[in-house]
Design a protein around this motif. Structure first.
Motif, PDB file in Angstrom:
ATOM      1  N   PHE A   1       0.849  -1.187   0.000  1.00  0.00           N
ATOM      2  CA  PHE A   1       0.000   0.000   0.000  1.00  0.00           C
ATOM      3  C   PHE A   1       0.883   1.235   0.000  1.00  0.00           C
ATOM      4  CE2 PHE A   1       0.896  -0.110   4.490  1.00  0.00           C
ATOM      5  CZ  PHE A   1       0.728   1.182   4.957  1.00  0.00           C
ATOM      6  N   THR A   2       0.310   2.360  -0.405  1.00  0.00           N
ATOM      7  CA  THR A   2       1.063   3.599  -0.564  1.00  0.00           C
ATOM      8  C   THR A   2       0.228   4.769  -0.064  1.00  0.00           C
ATOM      9  OG1 THR A   2       1.987   2.643  -2.598  1.00  0.00           O
ATOM     10  CG2 THR A   2       2.384   4.975  -2.213  1.00  0.00           C
ATOM     11  N   CYS A   3       0.888   5.765   0.523  1.00  0.00           N
ATOM     12  CA  CYS A   3       0.217   6.981   0.954  1.00  0.00           C
ATOM     13  C   CYS A   3       0.975   8.194   0.420  1.00  0.00           C
ATOM     14  CB  CYS A   3       0.141   7.076   2.477  1.00  0.00           C
ATOM     15  SG  CYS A   3      -0.894   5.803   3.259  1.00  0.00           S
ATOM     16  N   ALA A   4       0.240   9.209   0.053  1.00  0.00           N
ATOM     17  CA  ALA A   4       0.832  10.458  -0.431  1.00  0.00           C
ATOM     18  C   ALA A   4       0.371  11.610   0.444  1.00  0.00           C
ATOM     19  CB  ALA A   4       0.440  10.713  -1.884  1.00  0.00           C
ATOM     20  N   LEU A   5       1.317  12.442   0.857  1.00  0.00           N
ATOM     21  CA  LEU A   5       1.012  13.684   1.570  1.00  0.00           C
ATOM     22  C   LEU A   5       0.923  14.788   0.532  1.00  0.00           C
ATOM     23  CD1 LEU A   5       0.698  15.489   4.061  1.00  0.00           C
ATOM     24  CD2 LEU A   5       3.198  15.497   4.276  1.00  0.00           C
ATOM     25  N   MET A   6      -0.252  15.390   0.419  1.00  0.00           N
ATOM     26  CA  MET A   6      -0.486  16.405  -0.585  1.00  0.00           C
ATOM     27  C   MET A   6      -0.079  17.784  -0.069  1.00  0.00           C
ATOM     28  SD  MET A   6      -1.583  14.200  -2.692  1.00  0.00           S
ATOM     29  CE  MET A   6      -1.977  15.291  -4.069  1.00  0.00           C
ATOM     30  N   GLU A   7       0.137  18.720  -0.972  1.00  0.00           N
ATOM     31  CA  GLU A   7       0.606  20.043  -0.571  1.00  0.00           C
ATOM     32  C   GLU A   7      -0.429  20.822   0.232  1.00  0.00           C
ATOM     33  OE1 GLU A   7       1.692  22.464  -3.863  1.00  0.00           O
ATOM     34  OE2 GLU A   7      -0.101  22.010  -5.039  1.00  0.00           O
ATOM     35  N   ASN A   8      -1.688  20.371   0.207  1.00  0.00           N
ATOM     36  CA  ASN A   8      -2.713  21.005   1.036  1.00  0.00           C
ATOM     37  C   ASN A   8      -2.760  20.419   2.449  1.00  0.00           C
ATOM     38  OD1 ASN A   8      -3.911  18.524   0.650  1.00  0.00           O
ATOM     39  ND2 ASN A   8      -5.743  19.297  -0.396  1.00  0.00           N
ATOM     40  N   GLY A   9      -1.821  19.482   2.743  1.00  0.00           N
ATOM     41  CA  GLY A   9      -1.749  18.911   4.073  1.00  0.00           C
ATOM     42  C   GLY A   9      -2.647  17.721   4.301  1.00  0.00           C
ATOM     43  N   ARG A  10      -3.348  17.273   3.260  1.00  0.00           N
ATOM     44  CA  ARG A  10      -4.193  16.081   3.362  1.00  0.00           C
ATOM     45  C   ARG A  10      -3.418  14.858   2.896  1.00  0.00           C
ATOM     46  NH1 ARG A  10      -7.826  17.788   6.914  1.00  0.00           N
ATOM     47  NH2 ARG A  10      -8.817  19.723   6.248  1.00  0.00           N
ATOM     48  N   VAL A  11      -3.956  13.676   3.225  1.00  0.00           N
ATOM     49  CA  VAL A  11      -3.290  12.421   2.890  1.00  0.00           C
ATOM     50  C   VAL A  11      -4.228  11.538   2.079  1.00  0.00           C
ATOM     51  CG1 VAL A  11      -2.157  10.345   3.790  1.00  0.00           C
ATOM     52  CG2 VAL A  11      -1.878  12.535   4.980  1.00  0.00           C
ATOM     53  N   LYS A  12      -3.686  10.909   1.058  1.00  0.00           N
ATOM     54  CA  LYS A  12      -4.405   9.920   0.263  1.00  0.00           C
ATOM     55  C   LYS A  12      -3.636   8.604   0.310  1.00  0.00           C
ATOM     56  CE  LYS A  12      -6.251  13.276  -3.118  1.00  0.00           C
ATOM     57  NZ  LYS A  12      -7.694  12.993  -3.032  1.00  0.00           N
ATOM     58  N   CYS A  13      -4.344   7.479   0.403  1.00  0.00           N
ATOM     59  CA  CYS A  13      -3.708   6.164   0.447  1.00  0.00           C
ATOM     60  C   CYS A  13      -4.419   5.201  -0.492  1.00  0.00           C
ATOM     61  CB  CYS A  13      -3.735   5.592   1.860  1.00  0.00           C
ATOM     62  SG  CYS A  13      -2.842   6.552   3.107  1.00  0.00           S
ATOM     63  N   TRP A  14      -3.701   4.153  -0.937  1.00  0.00           N
ATOM     64  CA  TRP A  14      -4.289   3.171  -1.838  1.00  0.00           C
ATOM     65  C   TRP A  14      -3.521   1.855  -1.740  1.00  0.00           C
ATOM     66  CZ3 TRP A  14      -1.728   7.612  -3.047  1.00  0.00           C
ATOM     67  CH2 TRP A  14      -0.513   7.516  -3.736  1.00  0.00           C
ATOM     68  N   GLY A  15      -4.194   0.770  -2.173  1.00  0.00           N
ATOM     69  CA  GLY A  15      -3.588  -0.557  -2.123  1.00  0.00           C
ATOM     70  C   GLY A  15      -4.224  -1.441  -1.066  1.00  0.00           C
ATOM     71  N   ARG A  16      -3.415  -2.267  -0.409  1.00  0.00           N
ATOM     72  CA  ARG A  16      -3.900  -3.223   0.587  1.00  0.00           C
ATOM     73  C   ARG A  16      -4.484  -2.496   1.795  1.00  0.00           C
ATOM     74  NH1 ARG A  16       0.171  -7.880   2.377  1.00  0.00           N
ATOM     75  NH2 ARG A  16      -0.300  -8.519   0.233  1.00  0.00           N
ATOM     76  N   ASN A  17      -5.570  -3.067   2.348  1.00  0.00           N
ATOM     77  CA  ASN A  17      -6.274  -2.370   3.414  1.00  0.00           C
ATOM     78  C   ASN A  17      -6.869  -3.316   4.457  1.00  0.00           C
ATOM     79  OD1 ASN A  17      -7.211   0.027   4.630  1.00  0.00           O
ATOM     80  ND2 ASN A  17      -9.209  -0.133   3.630  1.00  0.00           N
ATOM     81  N   GLY A  18      -6.318  -4.510   4.584  1.00  0.00           N
ATOM     82  CA  GLY A  18      -6.880  -5.489   5.501  1.00  0.00           C
ATOM     83  C   GLY A  18      -6.864  -5.067   6.948  1.00  0.00           C
ATOM     84  N   ASP A  19      -5.942  -4.166   7.306  1.00  0.00           N
ATOM     85  CA  ASP A  19      -5.858  -3.674   8.681  1.00  0.00           C
ATOM     86  C   ASP A  19      -6.338  -2.232   8.810  1.00  0.00           C
ATOM     87  OD1 ASP A  19      -4.620  -5.929  10.132  1.00  0.00           O
ATOM     88  OD2 ASP A  19      -2.951  -5.593   8.751  1.00  0.00           O
ATOM     89  N   GLY A  20      -6.934  -1.696   7.754  1.00  0.00           N
ATOM     90  CA  GLY A  20      -7.392  -0.313   7.804  1.00  0.00           C
ATOM     91  C   GLY A  20      -6.310   0.704   7.540  1.00  0.00           C
ATOM     92  N   GLN A  21      -5.213   0.260   6.901  1.00  0.00           N
ATOM     93  CA  GLN A  21      -4.069   1.144   6.718  1.00  0.00           C
ATOM     94  C   GLN A  21      -4.299   2.246   5.690  1.00  0.00           C
ATOM     95  OE1 GLN A  21      -4.264  -2.246   6.191  1.00  0.00           O
ATOM     96  NE2 GLN A  21      -2.469  -2.949   5.082  1.00  0.00           N
ATOM     97  N   LEU A  22      -5.404   2.205   4.957  1.00  0.00           N
ATOM     98  CA  LEU A  22      -5.725   3.299   4.037  1.00  0.00           C
ATOM     99  C   LEU A  22      -6.403   4.456   4.759  1.00  0.00           C
ATOM    100  CD1 LEU A  22      -6.896   1.511   0.765  1.00  0.00           C
ATOM    101  CD2 LEU A  22      -4.584   1.961   1.611  1.00  0.00           C
ATOM    102  N   GLY A  23      -6.845   4.219   5.993  1.00  0.00           N
ATOM    103  CA  GLY A  23      -7.385   5.306   6.800  1.00  0.00           C
ATOM    104  C   GLY A  23      -8.687   5.894   6.319  1.00  0.00           C
ATOM    105  N   ASN A  24      -9.452   5.126   5.536  1.00  0.00           N
ATOM    106  CA  ASN A  24     -10.707   5.654   4.973  1.00  0.00           C
ATOM    107  C   ASN A  24     -11.938   5.057   5.643  1.00  0.00           C
ATOM    108  OD1 ASN A  24     -10.574   3.063   3.931  1.00  0.00           O
ATOM    109  ND2 ASN A  24     -11.177   3.638   1.850  1.00  0.00           N
TER     110      ASN A  24
END
Length: 265
Positions: free
Chosen positions: A46-69
């Motif tokens: 899984f991967t997460c990106a910190l955007m210049e507006n200070g928000r975070v986006k994540c994608w990929g594996r999420n079995g443990d809730g690691q995408l934070g959505n």
């Protein structure tokens, strides 16, 4: 400001973020991210990106809730991390959890929590960001390992929680003061001291060590899976530790307890 993001490689659970689960041998842009990326953190599939507006986006594996959505469903495309109402300045991801530093100097974590790596005093996972107990400010960087997490305080000490520490943040005696920056690996924790040397804590099994052979000229350190690398002020990179896959970059597959020069720098 922010820049463009490109990903490639293993894509079984959608960690590349291009809407597919096919491995990518050339760089591609994650869906919906055409610019504005300040930083990126990658865990296990899984991967997460910190955007210049200070928000975070994540994608990929999420079995443990690691995408934070708020779900535990994998996603082939970036998802917004929910429940953070202030700017994020720093993020770090490893195996299956993420920690982020807020603009107010607090820390929020999400994902797996088998050994207390979320710092909540429990071992319950969370699919949304939750506050690390006892840290409401005074933090200037975060970095996470396989099942532990650490934060650098304004006073130059490290607080860690999770495996080999506690379910609550604790000051690590070996890194209690004089730390300029740090990096957590899978089972390794290394820090650049105010004297521009490096000290490391290896959980399996080397223990505490002040790394020699760096001439007190370290600019930064990065810890991996039982190996680490340091960039020096003269432009050289030196690495030490395991080397079965050539990760030390010195033309061999021989491990080294002493820093060796990476060839080509």
């Amino acid at each position: 400001g922010g820049g463009d993001l490109f990903c490639w490689g293993h894509n079984w659970d959608g960690a590349v973020g291009d809407g597919s689960s096919e491995d990518r041998f050339l760089p591609v842009s994650p869906v919906g991210i055409s610019g504005g990326v300040r930083d990126v953190a990658a865990g296990e599939n899984f991967t997460c990106a910190l955007m210049e507006n200070g928000r975070v986006k994540c994608w990929g594996r999420n079995g443990d809730g690691q995408l934070g959505n708020g779900t535990t469903e994998n996603s082939l495309v970036p998802q917004d991390v929910i429940g953070i109402d202030e700017e994020i300045l720093d993020i770090s991801a490893k195996w299956s959890h993420v920690c982020a530093m807020t603009a107010s100097g607090g820390v929020k974590c999400w994902g797996s929590n088998r050994e207390g790596e979320l710092g909540t005093g429990t071992t319950e996972p969370s699919a949304v960001p939750i506050d690390v107990v006892g840290i409401s400010g005074g933090i200037r960087a975060v970095s996470v390992g396989h099942s532990f997490s650490c934060a650098l305080t304004d006073e130059g000490g490290l607080k860690c929680w999770g495996s080999d520490f506690d379910v609550f943040p604790q000051v690590v005696e070996y890194f209690a003061e004089g730390i300029a920056s740090f990096s957590a690996g899978m089972g390794l924790l290394c820090a650049v001291t105010a004297q521009r040397g490096i000290r490391c804590l290896d959980f399996y099994p080397l223990g505490r060590v002040d790394v020699e052979g760096l001439e007190n000229s370290v600019e930064a350190v990065s810890a991996g899976d039982d190996f680490a690398c340091a960039s020096l002020e003269n432009g050289k990179i030196r690495c030490w530790g395991k080397n079965e896959y050539g990760q030390l970059g010195n033309g061999t597959a021989t491990e080294s307890d002493f820093p060796v020069d990476v060839v080509g720098f």
